[in-house]
Design a protein around this motif. Structure first.
Motif, PDB file in Angstrom:
ATOM      1  N   ALA A 172       5.184 -19.451  40.312  1.00 12.94           N
ATOM      2  CA  ALA A 172       6.397 -20.263  40.486  1.00 12.94           C
ATOM      3  C   ALA A 172       6.269 -21.206  41.680  1.00 12.94           C
ATOM      4  CB  ALA A 172       7.608 -19.339  40.653  1.00 12.94           C
ATOM      5  N   ASP A 173       5.437 -20.827  42.658  1.00 15.27           N
ATOM      6  CA  ASP A 173       5.266 -21.707  43.823  1.00 15.27           C
ATOM      7  C   ASP A 173       3.995 -22.552  43.718  1.00 15.27           C
ATOM      8  OD1 ASP A 173       3.569 -19.571  44.144  1.00 15.27           O
ATOM      9  OD2 ASP A 173       3.995 -19.232  46.255  1.00 15.27           O
ATOM     10  N   GLY A 174       3.468 -22.684  42.502  1.00 14.58           N
ATOM     11  CA  GLY A 174       2.445 -23.707  42.286  1.00 14.58           C
ATOM     12  C   GLY A 174       1.011 -23.293  42.546  1.00 14.58           C
ATOM     13  N   LYS A 175       0.730 -21.984  42.534  1.00 10.50           N
ATOM     14  CA  LYS A 175      -0.670 -21.558  42.702  1.00 10.50           C
ATOM     15  C   LYS A 175      -1.276 -21.342  41.315  1.00 10.50           C
ATOM     16  CE  LYS A 175      -0.233 -19.263  47.146  1.00 10.50           C
ATOM     17  NZ  LYS A 175       1.226 -19.330  47.317  1.00 10.50           N
ATOM     18  N   LEU A 176      -2.444 -21.908  41.106  1.00 10.72           N
ATOM     19  CA  LEU A 176      -3.162 -21.661  39.857  1.00 10.72           C
ATOM     20  C   LEU A 176      -3.984 -20.399  40.049  1.00 10.72           C
ATOM     21  CD1 LEU A 176      -3.776 -23.131  37.063  1.00 10.72           C
ATOM     22  CD2 LEU A 176      -6.011 -23.575  38.101  1.00 10.72           C
ATOM     23  N   ARG A 177      -3.657 -19.350  39.292  1.00 13.59           N
ATOM     24  CA  ARG A 177      -4.343 -18.054  39.399  1.00 13.59           C
ATOM     25  C   ARG A 177      -5.357 -17.970  38.273  1.00 13.59           C
ATOM     26  NH1 ARG A 177      -3.473 -14.913  43.947  1.00 13.59           N
ATOM     27  NH2 ARG A 177      -1.320 -15.109  44.629  1.00 13.59           N
ATOM     28  N   LEU A 178      -6.588 -17.639  38.647  1.00 14.46           N
ATOM     29  CA  LEU A 178      -7.659 -17.663  37.651  1.00 14.46           C
ATOM     30  C   LEU A 178      -7.829 -16.348  36.917  1.00 14.46           C
ATOM     31  CD1 LEU A 178      -8.997 -20.391  37.426  1.00 14.46           C
ATOM     32  CD2 LEU A 178      -8.355 -20.054  39.786  1.00 14.46           C
ATOM     33  N   CYS A 179      -7.304 -15.251  37.495  1.00 15.84           N
ATOM     34  CA  CYS A 179      -7.457 -13.940  36.847  1.00 15.84           C
ATOM     35  C   CYS A 179      -6.252 -13.092  37.204  1.00 15.84           C
ATOM     36  CB  CYS A 179      -8.744 -13.269  37.327  1.00 15.84           C
ATOM     37  SG  CYS A 179      -8.930 -11.568  36.746  1.00 15.84           S
TER      38      CYS A 179
END
Ligand code: SAM
Ligand code: SF4
Length: 338
Positions: A275-282
């Motif tokens: 929701a705060d804009g971090k792209l999580r890869l896993c």
């Protein structure tokens, strides 16, 4: 849905292990109107500040960049996405993005019956409903809030509006709801629902529960087989992380999701936006890239697309989480896009 007019000569997203990344899961809020025992502490989490949460316009811009490098499927999740105001506005905006073919929603369905019309009109194509019990008293124990009747109304509203295939996600916990596996499976014989049994996964808040309540998908399937013969079937729109089975002639099917086994990772085609804009890869890894800072600093769509491509280099081949371990960074899935 907008017809794709994308320049397909440009490189599309794929990670180092040749997995094409076509699916983006977006958390629109970390807040929730339930407190499921396996997911959140009773008093909630230290919620994000409003200013830190991406606006609908910012999310849509990130979706445009993702679509330009091959993302085709969006899932809106949370937290509970339906607690965010006017979610249909976001669905409409994403539906107008070139290349996006599918917009799905993961919800606890408490607020679904009242929002289903607006969401469908805006372009929502599918819905997954989380439901761990068919008993009202138990619902209140597991979700720590009442609401089974509203969830069931939400499910019926979704079926009535053709939000198909309707998937029901059921987290199985030994001693809490494993005696309802047969009842859920039975449901698929009469209703067009795909009931997916999920192995309970460890997060920081639930490690004791997870260790004690874990039930493997093999054992879950044995319970299903105790009420009738099932055969493997193709899942709706491809299998994704689940393996599906059906009773002969049933309108629905049963699925199992085994995140702790590694074949789950082999089929991974997804990344997550918090929701705060971090792209999580896993789901279980720490690997992430902040997209909010460049976006708010005025990065162009092409710059963001380049950042997405670069992020593929840190997508791990698999998670290394084993039964009884916990992911130290992750307090709840709602932090990272369910
Ligand atoms: N609030 C929405 C819902 O419940 O569907 C969307 C977010 S929720 C975090 C997404 C999914 O994650 C739900 O199906 C939920 O059951 C599942 N989930 C949450 N914590 C889990 C855990 N510890 N193990 C397995 N599944 C979990
Ligand atoms: Fe809320 Fe979904 Fe987590 Fe339950 S699983 S507490 S409904 S975010």
């Amino acid at each position: 849905m907008a017809a794709p007019t994308i320049d397909l000569t440009r490189a599309l997203l794929a990670d180092q292990f040749n997995r094409p990344i076509t699916y983006l899961r977006i958390s629109v809020t970390d807040k929730c109107n339930l407190r499921c025992v396996y997911c959140m502490p009773e008093n909630g989490l230290p919620w994000l500040a409003k200013a830190d949460i991406l606006s609908y316009e910012e999310i849509t811009e990130l979706v445009r960049a993702a679509a330009s490098v091959g993302v085709r499927s969006i899932r809106i999740s949370g937290g509970e996405p339906l607690v965010r105001k006017d979610l249909h506005r976001l669905v409409r905006a994403i539906a107008s993005v070139d290349g996006i073919e599918e917009i799905a929603l993961s919800t606890n369905a408490l607020l679904l019956s009242e929002q289903a019309d607006a969401l469908c009109e805006a372009g929502l194509t599918r819905v997954n409903v989380s439901l761990d019990t068919l008993r009202a008293d138990r619902f209140e124990q597991i979700a720590r809030r009442p609401g089974l009747d509203r969830v069931l109304a939400g499910i019926e509203a979704a079926i009535a509006r053709g939000l198909a295939p309707l998937k029901i996600n059921c987290v199985v916990m030994r001693g809490a709801n494993d005696d309802e596996i047969a009842a859920f499976a039975e449901w698929t014989r009469s209703r067009p629902v795909y009931v997916r049994f999920i192995e309970v996964m460890p997060v920081h808040e639930n490690v004791d529960l997870q260790r004690d309540a874990y039930m493997s998908s093999d054992e879950i399937l044995e319970r299903v087989r105790s009420i009738g013969r099932i055969a493997p079937v193709e899942g709706p729109g491809g299998n994704g992380p689940a393996r599906y089975f059906a009773f002969a002639g049933a309108p629905g099917a049963v699925g199992v999701i085994s995140p702790l086994s590694h074949d789950y990772c082999e089929r991974c085609n997804r990344v997550r936006l918090s929701a705060d804009g971090k792209l999580r890869l896993c789901l279980f890894g720490d690997q992430h890239i902040d997209l909010r800072a460049p976006l708010r600093a005025g990065a162009s769509r092409d710059d963001i697309a380049e950042t997405l491509r670069a992020a593929m280099l840190i997508k791990p081949e698999r998670h290394h989480l084993e039964l009884g371990e916990t992911s130290s960074r992750m307090r709840a899935f709602s932090e990272i896009g369910g």
